[in-house]
Motif scaffolding. Structure first.
Motif, PDB file in Angstrom:
ATOM      1  N   PHE A 237       0.845  -1.199   0.000  1.00 59.60           N
ATOM      2  CA  PHE A 237       0.000   0.000   0.000  1.00 59.60           C
ATOM      3  C   PHE A 237       0.879   1.248   0.000  1.00 59.60           C
ATOM      4  CE2 PHE A 237      -2.109  -3.510   2.026  1.00 59.60           C
ATOM      5  CZ  PHE A 237      -3.379  -3.505   1.476  1.00 59.60           C
ATOM      6  N   ASN A 238       0.316   2.354  -0.500  1.00 59.95           N
ATOM      7  CA  ASN A 238       1.087   3.598  -0.528  1.00 59.95           C
ATOM      8  C   ASN A 238       0.895   4.433   0.728  1.00 59.95           C
ATOM      9  OD1 ASN A 238      -1.472   4.565  -0.969  1.00 59.95           O
ATOM     10  ND2 ASN A 238      -1.095   5.305  -3.046  1.00 59.95           N
ATOM     11  N   ARG A 239      -0.026   4.004   1.597  1.00 59.56           N
ATOM     12  CA  ARG A 239      -0.224   4.700   2.876  1.00 59.56           C
ATOM     13  C   ARG A 239      -0.243   3.697   4.028  1.00 59.56           C
ATOM     14  NH1 ARG A 239      -5.239   8.772   2.365  1.00 59.56           N
ATOM     15  NH2 ARG A 239      -6.274   6.791   1.909  1.00 59.56           N
ATOM     16  N   SER A 240       0.347   4.101   5.142  1.00 56.97           N
ATOM     17  CA  SER A 240       0.384   3.217   6.313  1.00 56.97           C
ATOM     18  C   SER A 240      -1.020   2.986   6.867  1.00 56.97           C
ATOM     19  CB  SER A 240       1.274   3.823   7.403  1.00 56.97           C
ATOM     20  OG  SER A 240       0.791   5.104   7.799  1.00 56.97           O
ATOM     21  N   SER A 241      -1.897   3.998   6.740  1.00 58.90           N
ATOM     22  CA  SER A 241      -3.271   3.869   7.228  1.00 58.90           C
ATOM     23  C   SER A 241      -4.034   2.807   6.437  1.00 58.90           C
ATOM     24  CB  SER A 241      -4.005   5.215   7.141  1.00 58.90           C
ATOM     25  OG  SER A 241      -3.995   5.705   5.810  1.00 58.90           O
ATOM     26  N   ASP A 242      -3.724   2.725   5.127  1.00 55.21           N
ATOM     27  CA  ASP A 242      -4.367   1.705   4.294  1.00 55.21           C
ATOM     28  C   ASP A 242      -3.917   0.295   4.698  1.00 55.21           C
ATOM     29  OD1 ASP A 242      -5.654   3.673   2.911  1.00 55.21           O
ATOM     30  OD2 ASP A 242      -4.244   3.711   1.227  1.00 55.21           O
ATOM     31  N   LEU A 243      -2.622   0.181   5.021  1.00 54.75           N
ATOM     32  CA  LEU A 243      -2.105  -1.115   5.491  1.00 54.75           C
ATOM     33  C   LEU A 243      -2.750  -1.499   6.815  1.00 54.75           C
ATOM     34  CD1 LEU A 243      -0.208  -3.551   5.535  1.00 54.75           C
ATOM     35  CD2 LEU A 243       1.576  -2.065   6.485  1.00 54.75           C
ATOM     36  N   HIS A 244      -2.876  -0.505   7.705  1.00 56.33           N
ATOM     37  CA  HIS A 244      -3.470  -0.747   9.021  1.00 56.33           C
ATOM     38  C   HIS A 244      -4.898  -1.260   8.884  1.00 56.33           C
ATOM     39  CE1 HIS A 244      -4.169  -0.286  13.313  1.00 56.33           C
ATOM     40  NE2 HIS A 244      -5.287   0.354  13.033  1.00 56.33           N
ATOM     41  N   GLN A 245      -5.668  -0.641   7.979  1.00 58.60           N
ATOM     42  CA  GLN A 245      -7.044  -1.079   7.749  1.00 58.60           C
ATOM     43  C   GLN A 245      -7.076  -2.476   7.124  1.00 58.60           C
ATOM     44  OE1 GLN A 245      -9.385   1.754   5.548  1.00 58.60           O
ATOM     45  NE2 GLN A 245      -9.914   2.887   7.394  1.00 58.60           N
ATOM     46  N   HIS A 246      -6.154  -2.713   6.189  1.00 61.80           N
ATOM     47  CA  HIS A 246      -6.084  -4.020   5.523  1.00 61.80           C
ATOM     48  C   HIS A 246      -5.799  -5.136   6.526  1.00 61.80           C
ATOM     49  CE1 HIS A 246      -4.764  -7.236   2.814  1.00 61.80           C
ATOM     50  NE2 HIS A 246      -3.668  -7.325   3.552  1.00 61.80           N
ATOM     51  N   MET A 247      -4.962  -4.876   7.519  1.00 61.23           N
ATOM     52  CA  MET A 247      -4.582  -5.886   8.514  1.00 61.23           C
ATOM     53  C   MET A 247      -5.782  -6.405   9.296  1.00 61.23           C
ATOM     54  SD  MET A 247      -1.431  -6.662   8.178  1.00 61.23           S
ATOM     55  CE  MET A 247      -1.168  -7.618   9.673  1.00 61.23           C
ATOM     56  N   THR A 248      -6.851  -5.598   9.369  1.00 61.81           N
ATOM     57  CA  THR A 248      -8.045  -6.040  10.099  1.00 61.81           C
ATOM     58  C   THR A 248      -8.722  -7.219   9.411  1.00 61.81           C
ATOM     59  OG1 THR A 248      -9.428  -4.392   8.950  1.00 61.81           O
ATOM     60  CG2 THR A 248      -8.463  -3.733  11.054  1.00 61.81           C
ATOM     61  N   ILE A 249      -8.460  -7.397   8.100  1.00 60.25           N
ATOM     62  CA  ILE A 249      -8.993  -8.564   7.377  1.00 60.25           C
ATOM     63  C   ILE A 249      -8.391  -9.846   7.956  1.00 60.25           C
ATOM     64  CG2 ILE A 249      -9.037  -9.757   5.139  1.00 60.25           C
ATOM     65  CD1 ILE A 249      -8.947  -6.956   3.827  1.00 60.25           C
ATOM     66  N   HIS A 250      -7.094  -9.799   8.270  1.00 56.88           N
ATOM     67  CA  HIS A 250      -6.393 -10.969   8.816  1.00 56.88           C
ATOM     68  C   HIS A 250      -6.669 -11.162  10.306  1.00 56.88           C
ATOM     69  CE1 HIS A 250      -4.226 -11.341   5.045  1.00 56.88           C
ATOM     70  NE2 HIS A 250      -3.798 -10.091   5.145  1.00 56.88           N
ATOM     71  N   THR A 251      -6.801 -10.072  11.036  1.00 60.06           N
ATOM     72  CA  THR A 251      -6.994 -10.172  12.489  1.00 60.06           C
ATOM     73  C   THR A 251      -8.468 -10.376  12.854  1.00 60.06           C
ATOM     74  OG1 THR A 251      -7.214  -7.756  12.710  1.00 60.06           O
ATOM     75  CG2 THR A 251      -4.998  -8.692  12.938  1.00 60.06           C
ATOM     76  N   GLY A 252      -9.358  -9.991  11.920  1.00 60.48           N
ATOM     77  CA  GLY A 252     -10.794 -10.110  12.213  1.00 60.48           C
ATOM     78  C   GLY A 252     -11.309  -8.941  13.026  1.00 60.48           C
ATOM     79  N   GLU A 253     -10.469  -7.978  13.249  1.00 64.67           N
ATOM     80  CA  GLU A 253     -10.843  -6.803  14.049  1.00 64.67           C
ATOM     81  C   GLU A 253     -11.836  -5.935  13.280  1.00 64.67           C
ATOM     82  OE1 GLU A 253      -8.681  -2.889  16.089  1.00 64.67           O
ATOM     83  OE2 GLU A 253      -7.545  -4.239  14.784  1.00 64.67           O
TER      84      GLU A 253
END
Length: 287
Positions: A215-231
């Motif tokens: 991703f080009n933004r850290s915020s986008d990566l942070h949001q994407h990680m919720t797919i894996h964590t289920g958060e």
């Protein structure tokens, strides 16, 4: 007659003593005046010497100052001037090996590296929250003290930092001093322009450790990680349904508000989602 003579001698002795006393006083006065004069001359010499020394120091200081030819700012050390000149030249010799971001000071690179290492050496004594930079901790501490010294004269909103107020004022002035040289889009913050430039460069420095997506933004990566964590940190206050993206929650809220901002130019029908409007348009286009 003897009495008169004796009295006359006493008068002479007294006169002689008085004269001698006057001479002595005059001599004493002369000595004191001479000493005062010498002392005054001494003070004048010291004062003159001090002025000369001060002037000499100032001359030496001026001589040893290193002046920026671009903006006139002066520095006591040549190294400081050299670092300052990078602001004008745009030189950033210190590059992060993780994401490629560059800096004009090694200390700034060291601070930046903590983003990748996760190091947070500065801890709040009130709540235990940790930060990678001392300035971030100082800013955070104002949350506990409630200090907001910088107030907007236009709307009365207050801020913890003067820099935050300066950025806020651009909302009122409409000023956007940071312009993209590729498409001329302007921004009020340099960080926003920096992020925008990745659209043109294709740079995506933030990579998911789970699936490798970048991703080009850290915020986008942070949001994407919720797919894996289920958060699902974003919850609807109307029905309690939770979402992993704030944008998804925003779309969902239109169900409750009845907002339909997307209107068909062909028949005037409105929709709450752009995707629904896109599907509807196929009726008119026959696609």
């Amino acid at each position: 007659m003897a009495f008169i003579k004796e009295e006359s001698e006493d008068v002479k002795i007294e006169e002689t003593f008085t004269v001698k006393q006057e001479d002595l006083q005059e001599q004493t006065d002369l000595i004191e005046e001479n000493e005062e004069s010498k002392e005054e001359e001494h003070h004048v010499k010291i004062e003159e010497k001090t002025h000369l020394q001060t002037d000499d120091i100032l001359k030496r200081r001026d001589k040893n100052r290193f002046i920026c030819t671009q903006c006139g700012k002066s520095f006591g050390r040549k190294g400081n001037l050299k670092t300052h000149m990078m602001i004008h030249t745009g030189e950033k010799p210190f590059t992060c090996t993780q994401c490629g971001k560059s800096f004009n000071r090694s200390s700034h690179l060291n601070e930046h590296m903590r983003i990748h290492t996760g190091e947070n050496p500065f801890t709040c004594t009130q709540c235990g929250k940790s930060f990678s930079q001392s300035s971030h901790l100082n800013y955070h501490m104002k949350i506990h003290t409630g200090e907001k010294r910088f107030t907007c004269t236009q709307c009365g909103k207050s801020f913890r930092q003067s820099s935050s107020l300066t950025l806020h004022m651009m909302i009122h002035t409409g000023e956007k001093p940071f312009t993209c040289t590729q498409c001329w889009k302007s921004y009020s913050r340099s960080s926003h322009l920096y992020q925008h430039m990745r659209i043109h460069t294709g740079e995506k420095p933030f990579t998911c450790t789970q699936c490798g997506k970048s991703f080009n933004r850290s915020s986008d990566l942070h949001q994407h990680m919720t797919i894996h964590t289920g958060e699902k940190p974003f919850t609807c206050v109307q029905c309690g349904k939770s979402f992993n993206f704030s944008s998804t929650l925003y779309k969902h809220m239109k169900i409750h508000t009845g907002e339909k901002p997307f209107t068909c130019t062909q028949c005037g029908k409105s929709f709450n989602f752009s995707s629904t409007l896109y599907k509807h348009m196929k009726i008119h286009t026959g696609e």
